[in-house]
Design an enzyme around this catalytic site. Structure first.
Site, PDB file in Angstrom:
ATOM      1  N   HIS A 470     -73.955  -5.981  35.871  1.00  0.00           N
ATOM      2  CA  HIS A 470     -73.031  -5.719  36.982  1.00  0.00           C
ATOM      3  C   HIS A 470     -73.726  -4.926  38.085  1.00  0.00           C
ATOM      4  O   HIS A 470     -73.731  -5.329  39.262  1.00  0.00           O
ATOM      5  CB  HIS A 470     -71.817  -4.949  36.451  1.00  0.00           C
ATOM      6  CG  HIS A 470     -70.818  -4.576  37.496  1.00  0.00           C
ATOM      7  ND1 HIS A 470     -69.620  -5.248  37.661  1.00  0.00           N
ATOM      8  CD2 HIS A 470     -70.814  -3.602  38.449  1.00  0.00           C
ATOM      9  CE1 HIS A 470     -68.939  -4.708  38.653  1.00  0.00           C
ATOM     10  NE2 HIS A 470     -69.650  -3.691  39.154  1.00  0.00           N
ATOM     11  N   GLU A 471     -74.302  -3.796  37.728  1.00  0.00           N
ATOM     12  CA  GLU A 471     -74.963  -2.968  38.742  1.00  0.00           C
ATOM     13  C   GLU A 471     -76.189  -3.669  39.322  1.00  0.00           C
ATOM     14  O   GLU A 471     -76.520  -3.479  40.493  1.00  0.00           O
ATOM     15  CB  GLU A 471     -75.342  -1.606  38.148  1.00  0.00           C
ATOM     16  CG  GLU A 471     -74.165  -0.764  37.712  1.00  0.00           C
ATOM     17  CD  GLU A 471     -73.122  -0.565  38.807  1.00  0.00           C
ATOM     18  OE1 GLU A 471     -73.495  -0.537  40.008  1.00  0.00           O
ATOM     19  OE2 GLU A 471     -71.939  -0.447  38.468  1.00  0.00           O
ATOM     20  N   HIS A 474     -75.116  -5.650  42.246  1.00  0.00           N
ATOM     21  CA  HIS A 474     -75.077  -4.824  43.457  1.00  0.00           C
ATOM     22  C   HIS A 474     -76.496  -4.615  43.993  1.00  0.00           C
ATOM     23  O   HIS A 474     -76.735  -4.658  45.207  1.00  0.00           O
ATOM     24  CB  HIS A 474     -74.465  -3.459  43.148  1.00  0.00           C
ATOM     25  CG  HIS A 474     -72.983  -3.449  43.020  1.00  0.00           C
ATOM     26  ND1 HIS A 474     -72.140  -3.993  43.963  1.00  0.00           N
ATOM     27  CD2 HIS A 474     -72.165  -2.913  42.058  1.00  0.00           C
ATOM     28  CE1 HIS A 474     -70.878  -3.810  43.587  1.00  0.00           C
ATOM     29  NE2 HIS A 474     -70.874  -3.169  42.436  1.00  0.00           N
TER      30      HIS A 474
END
Length: 678
Positions: A470-471, A474
């Protein structure tokens, strides 16, 4: 001042900040110096006599670069290296920065220059990117008080200054309470059921604090989650659950007054600027547009998933009875028995996966996915400055032209000076240099994953794997950015679009083709068995309605805090319980979310927590495109990289249409969660 590492040019390549040279005493002098420089740059713009887009808009866009550098390092340390010395200066730093922001936003002459360009935009033959920059800048000034009279501007300044102080207090309290809680266990028999790794980590934590014959448990995720999931000691589960669910509810680190004051200040600010509520103010610049649209979405989801969540709870109670468990089920029992039920149904325990998820291999797996999708590579380097020994650095290259894309920092283990959760930072934001060449960004990913022990490497859970991906999503959004202007680069997009790149990455981590890239046993090297992959896939939607309902509950709580009239709110507990009463499957048992809800009171998600669900619709639909064409289909990946590269330089709805060729299917998320027509 010439020796202040925040002011003088960095000695490191690619403009990487000198993290190793910065000390707490450097921040305030550097801030004062950078603010003075930024003000001088603004003065030049104000004194331009023959205005055009370049000498007003681009000059303003390029102003304050030194200030951005100083503040980016400060706020990075504030999250990842927050020492007591830094906490001592943080209120002054944040208030000074807020006051400078007000000085600029409320400067009549500067706004007049911008308005001149805005009112005559047709004559400047602007590109789409330039017109969006102009419109966004003009709206930003208006939304920050440029059209107020002098007395109203003075009031706005006071509100903004106080908001900075209260927000800082909220964050300090949360970090303080998280670090304060330490539960020592004397008898190993009380740890029955806990995985060996969790027991070893607790033993080492106690030893680090001077207790050789004890086990230490804290409120950090890698410590508390195994307890709530596996500890047969119900009393231990209850102690940990109560400590976690009542963080900052009372005592030295009580955040309830901060919550009420922030809600009041936000409401006052919105009304001063002409909006009915803070939610109206925030949503004006979101894809959702209105609070009614958000609440309609949340209420619609609630109707779909609540009955299913209640059914899931009844099934769990039946299972508990069948194995002779407690009749009076409490919140601290849910995770424990749900894990047993899942093991019973699907024939495996998630802890079986952990030996196959060695942190370094998982991270490399994420790198490999990005490499296969976007034809890029990550090279480990050791010549960049570090602010902690856990940090590692990588140069990222485009294989097509061998040019540097950016610099990537990773920092994934918990410590006392680090906030909880996981997040991405921009240390240097991508932009275009004056000669038109691309300036590579410097990006960081941060988390609080299971640490290595003396006899084992960092072996992480499936949930931690998903968080890492997930990160990393980003991070890719920041790294692959290719825009002219800093304010439009990377993650500088509408808030309900910012989670698309992160959430879509989670999908790859669950696919067999990707698991085979990194999931190998840390001792034997054996790949994750096919049977275990099938069981993991089969259990993906286990109790999905319950988890879905929880996210809708948190999103609704956020919205109601920011549409309510503060004068009508008596106290935090009563308000939260009233808002959430129709969501509770079990009574809250004194648990309270709001005093530790950092996303909305210290993280920029106020009236925006719904964006996770909004973006999940986009990411579920987007991943269906890859499933249709192939997980690493070159054409589809190329279109998605184009979406990532544009940052906020194009309208997000148009960007998505260019990628997908159609509007997102709202049922894609329900299909993925197994909740359609149920």
């Amino acid at each position: 001042m010439e020796n202040n590492p925040l002011i003088k040019p960095t000695p490191y390549r690619n403009d990487v900040p000198p993290f190793d040279l910065v000390k707490t005493e450097h921040f305030l002098p550097a801030l004062d110096f950078a603010i003075a420089e930024a003000k001088a740059e603004v003065e030049k713009i104000k004194n331009v006599t023959s205005t055009d887009f370049v000498n007003v808009m681009e000059a303003y866009e390029n102003s304050g670069r030194l200030l951005s550098r100083v503040t980016s390092v400060f706020f990075h340390f504030d999250g990842a290296n927050n020492t007591e010395e830094l906490q001592a200066i943080a209120p002054e730093f944040k208030v000074k920065l807020t006051n400078h922001g007000s000085d600029v936003a409320l400067d009549e002459k500067l706004f007049a220059q911008i308005k001149t360009i805005y009112d005559q935009k047709e004559k400047f033959n602007l590109s789409d990117e330039q017109e969006l920059l102009l419109n966004d800048t003009y709206k930003s000034f208006v939304r920050n008080g440029a059209l107020l009279d002098e007395s109203e501007k003075a009031e706005l300044r006071k509100i903004d200054e106080r908001m900075a102080e209260v927000t800082n207090s909220f964050g300090d309290n949360l970090l303080g309470r998280t670090n304060e809680f330490m539960l020592y266990i004397d008898n190993e028999d009380e740890l029955k059921g806990l995985p060996e790794g969790a027991i070893t980590a607790a033993k080492e934590s106690a030893k680090e604090n001077g207790f050789e014959d004890k086990w230490l448990f804290t409120l950090h995720g890698p410590s508390i989650i195994p307890v709530l999931t596996y500890a047969e000691n119900r009393s231990l589960r209850e102690k940990m659950w109560r400590a976690f669910s009542t963080k900052c509810k009372d005592g030295q680190y009580d955040n309830r007054a901060n919550v009420l004051e922030l809600v009041k200040l936000r409401s006052q600010r919105a009304k001063l600027l002409g909006y009915e509520t803070h939610a109206d103010y925030i949503l004006e610049e979101r894809m959702a547009k209105t609070k009614d649209a958000v609440l309609e979405m949340l209420n619609g989801y609630k109707k779909i998933v609540k009955d299913k969540a209640l059914q899931e709870f009844d099934e769990l109670k039946d299972f508990i009875r069948s194995i002779g468990g407690e009749d009076n089920v409490k919140p601290w029992d849910i995770g424990f028995y749900a894990e047993k039920m899942k093991a019973s149904i699907y024939g495996f325990d998630e802890e079986e996966l952990r030996p196959y998820f060695q942190f370094e291999k998982v991270r490399q797996g994420a790198f490999d996915v990005a490499s296969k999708l976007y034809n890029i590579r990550f090279e480990k380097v050791n010549d960049y400055p570090l602010y902690h020994e856990d940090v590692e650095t990588f140069d990222v290259y485009d294989n097509k032209n061998n040019l540097l894309i950016g610099v990537f920092y990773t920092d994934y283990f918990p410590r006392k000076t680090k906030q909880g959760g996981a997040w991405m930072n921009d240390y240097v934001v991508q932009a275009r240099n004056p000669d038109g060449t691309r300036k590579p960004p410097v990006v960081g990913n941060h988390g609080n994953f299971t640490k290595p022990t003396q006899d084992k490497p960092s072996l992480i859970t499936l949930n931690e794997v998903l968080t890492l991906f997930h990160e990393f999503g980003h991070g890719l959004h920041g790294l692959l950015s290719d825009t002219k202007y800093v304010s439009q680069a990377g993650t500088s997009v509408k808030w309900d679009f910012v989670e698309l790149p992160s959430q879509v990455m989670e999908n790859w981590a669950k696919e067999k083709e990707v698991l085979n890239l990194f999931a190998s046993h840390f001792e034997t090297g054996e790949m994750l068995p096919e049977e275990l992959i099938k069981k993991t896939k089969a259990s993906e939607n286990f109790r999905s309605a319950s988890m879905f309902l929880r996210q809708v509950q948190l999103s609704t709580l956020d919205m109601m805090w920011h549409v309510a009239e503060p004068e009508d709110i008596g106290d935090v507990e009563s308000f939260e319980y009233e808002v959430c009463k129709d969501f509770y499957i079990l009574p809250p048992e004194g648990g309270l979310v709001s005093p530790s809800f950092s996303h909305i009171f210290d993280g920029g998600y106020s009236a925006g927590y719904y964006s996770y669900k909004w973006a999940e619709v986009l990411d579920a639909d987007a991943f269906e495109a890859f499933k249709e064409k192939g997980l690493f289909d070159t054409e589809t990946a190329g279109k998605f990289r184009e979406l990532l590269s544009k940052g906020g330089s194009k309208d997000p709805e148009k960007l998505y249409l260019l990628f997908r060729g159609k509007r997102p299917d709202p049922e894609a998320l329900l299909r993925r969660e197994g909740l359609l027509n149920q």
